[in-house]
Design a protein around this motif. Structure first.
Motif, PDB file in Angstrom:
ATOM      1  N   LYS A 150       0.866  -1.252   0.036  1.00  0.00           N
ATOM      2  CA  LYS A 150      -0.101   0.204   0.131  1.00  0.00           C
ATOM      3  C   LYS A 150       0.931   1.169  -0.058  1.00  0.00           C
ATOM      4  O   LYS A 150       0.268   2.333  -0.313  1.00  0.00           O
ATOM      5  N   GLY A 151       2.241   1.206   0.189  1.00  0.00           N
ATOM      6  CA  GLY A 151       3.016   2.287   0.367  1.00  0.00           C
ATOM      7  C   GLY A 151       2.700   3.284   1.577  1.00  0.00           C
ATOM      8  O   GLY A 151       2.908   4.464   1.332  1.00  0.00           O
ATOM      9  N   ARG A 152       2.203   2.654   2.573  1.00  0.00           N
ATOM     10  CA  ARG A 152       2.108   3.435   3.695  1.00  0.00           C
ATOM     11  C   ARG A 152       1.779   2.676   5.001  1.00  0.00           C
ATOM     12  O   ARG A 152       1.768   1.744   4.903  1.00  0.00           O
ATOM     13  N   VAL A 153       1.752   3.398   6.150  1.00  0.00           N
ATOM     14  CA  VAL A 153       1.527   2.825   7.277  1.00  0.00           C
ATOM     15  C   VAL A 153      -0.140   2.767   7.339  1.00  0.00           C
ATOM     16  O   VAL A 153      -0.873   3.884   7.174  1.00  0.00           O
ATOM     17  N   GLY A 154      -0.742   1.782   7.712  1.00  0.00           N
ATOM     18  CA  GLY A 154      -2.041   1.579   7.943  1.00  0.00           C
ATOM     19  C   GLY A 154      -2.768   2.543   8.735  1.00  0.00           C
ATOM     20  O   GLY A 154      -2.264   2.790   9.899  1.00  0.00           O
TER      21      GLY A 154
ATOM     22  N   ALA B 165      14.307   5.926   3.965  1.00  0.00           N
ATOM     23  CA  ALA B 165      12.825   6.443   3.352  1.00  0.00           C
ATOM     24  C   ALA B 165      13.183   7.638   2.584  1.00  0.00           C
ATOM     25  O   ALA B 165      13.714   8.512   2.914  1.00  0.00           O
ATOM     26  N   ARG B 166      12.081   8.049   1.720  1.00  0.00           N
ATOM     27  CA  ARG B 166      11.648   9.311   1.062  1.00  0.00           C
ATOM     28  C   ARG B 166      10.728   9.845   1.553  1.00  0.00           C
ATOM     29  O   ARG B 166       9.601   9.313   1.267  1.00  0.00           O
ATOM     30  N   CYS B 167      10.579  11.252   1.957  1.00  0.00           N
ATOM     31  CA  CYS B 167       9.418  11.693   2.456  1.00  0.00           C
ATOM     32  C   CYS B 167       8.867  12.861   1.803  1.00  0.00           C
ATOM     33  O   CYS B 167       9.670  13.856   1.426  1.00  0.00           O
ATOM     34  N   GLU B 168       7.778  12.943   1.115  1.00  0.00           N
ATOM     35  CA  GLU B 168       7.331  14.068   0.497  1.00  0.00           C
ATOM     36  C   GLU B 168       5.815  14.587   0.786  1.00  0.00           C
ATOM     37  O   GLU B 168       5.157  13.975   1.098  1.00  0.00           O
TER      38      GLU B 168
ATOM     39  N   ARG C  75       3.941  11.943   2.511  1.00  0.00           N
ATOM     40  CA  ARG C  75       3.900  10.548   1.866  1.00  0.00           C
ATOM     41  C   ARG C  75       5.197   9.906   1.954  1.00  0.00           C
ATOM     42  O   ARG C  75       6.370  10.632   1.517  1.00  0.00           O
ATOM     43  N   VAL C  76       5.442   8.583   2.554  1.00  0.00           N
ATOM     44  CA  VAL C  76       6.637   7.986   2.718  1.00  0.00           C
ATOM     45  C   VAL C  76       6.938   6.614   1.884  1.00  0.00           C
ATOM     46  O   VAL C  76       6.015   6.026   1.675  1.00  0.00           O
ATOM     47  N   THR C  77       7.862   6.910   1.087  1.00  0.00           N
ATOM     48  CA  THR C  77       8.315   5.731   0.270  1.00  0.00           C
ATOM     49  C   THR C  77       9.669   5.052   0.952  1.00  0.00           C
ATOM     50  O   THR C  77      10.611   5.777   1.264  1.00  0.00           O
ATOM     51  N   MET C  78       9.504   3.569   0.872  1.00  0.00           N
ATOM     52  CA  MET C  78      10.590   3.109   1.752  1.00  0.00           C
ATOM     53  C   MET C  78      11.820   2.857   0.555  1.00  0.00           C
ATOM     54  O   MET C  78      11.409   2.675  -0.734  1.00  0.00           O
ATOM     55  N   ARG C  79      13.027   3.277   0.630  1.00  0.00           N
ATOM     56  CA  ARG C  79      13.960   3.271  -0.512  1.00  0.00           C
ATOM     57  C   ARG C  79      14.571   1.742  -0.829  1.00  0.00           C
ATOM     58  O   ARG C  79      14.801   1.267  -1.891  1.00  0.00           O
TER      59      ARG C  79
END
Length: 208
Positions: A20-24, A107-110, A122-126
């Motif tokens: 899902k690309g996020r924390v629930g 992580a990449r935070c946008e 928006r957090v994406t694990m690298r």
């Protein structure tokens, strides 16, 4: 591949849903990260348990801003129950840990606006392998001899189980490993029971 060196960052990565690309949204992330920080400080000798209350046992800093911030909170207040500290400052702790993951390259935070109105991140694990390694450590701790489990891995199991993080340990797994989880929880002192009580209290408050 390197894995974060503190428990709050590891707990955040475990709570992150790779598909899902996020924390629930239902994840008790704030409580888990506060409990993880307490566990880290407890295992490293910065905190001690005094009749069910967290007390500072070392004046030396841990060297981690998130952990040291919590240590200062506890040192500057009268002894309070562990559950109390889990319930405090959850949102700032989540933001600080998320920023640590970004600064460390995990992580990449946008920033963006949810529904075009509400500020969010928006957090994406690298590197997905980092989270897979942490999940492997949790599973390994459940299988290996309790006396040989790394205390940090025991703490991760405790936090995941008490936080009911189904993404890592669903209800069936928690039930199947109930005795083992209890053994590992005992290695991390008062943290597991305190996290469980904190989440129960928050749920009861929300329901009321």
């Amino acid at each position: 591949m390197t894995v974060p060196g503190n428990l709050p960052q590891c707990s955040y990565l475990l709570a992150y849903h790779p598909d899902k690309g996020r924390v629930g949204f239902s994840t008790e992330l704030g409580a888990m990260l506060r409990a993880a920080a307490l566990a880290d400080l407890y295992l490293k000798g910065h905190l001690a348990d005094e009749r069910g209350r967290a007390v500072s046992s070392s004046a030396r800093p841990s060297g981690d801003p998130v952990l040291d911030g919590l240590l200062e909170e506890i040192a500057g207040a009268r002894p309070r129950k562990w559950q109390h500290w889990i319930g405090k400052r959850q949102r700032p702790t989540v933001s600080a840990v998320r920023q640590q993951l970004a600064d460390g390259g995990w992580a990449r935070c946008e920033p963006y606006k949810m529904l075009g109105l509400f500020p969010a991140t928006r957090v994406t694990m690298r590197d997905p392998r980092v989270r897979k390694e942490l999940v492997s450590r949790v599973n390994g701790a459940l299988r290996g001899a309790a006396g040989r489990v790394d205390p940090a891995d025991a703490a991760l199991v405790t936090i995941v189980a008490a936080g009911e993080l189904n993404l890592v340990l669903d209800r069936r797994s928690r039930r199947a490993h109930k005795r083992r989880i209890q053994e590992l929880s005992e290695l991390t002192g008062p943290i597991g029971p305190a996290l469980h009580k904190s989440i129960q209290a928050a749920s009861a408050s929300a329901a009321g």
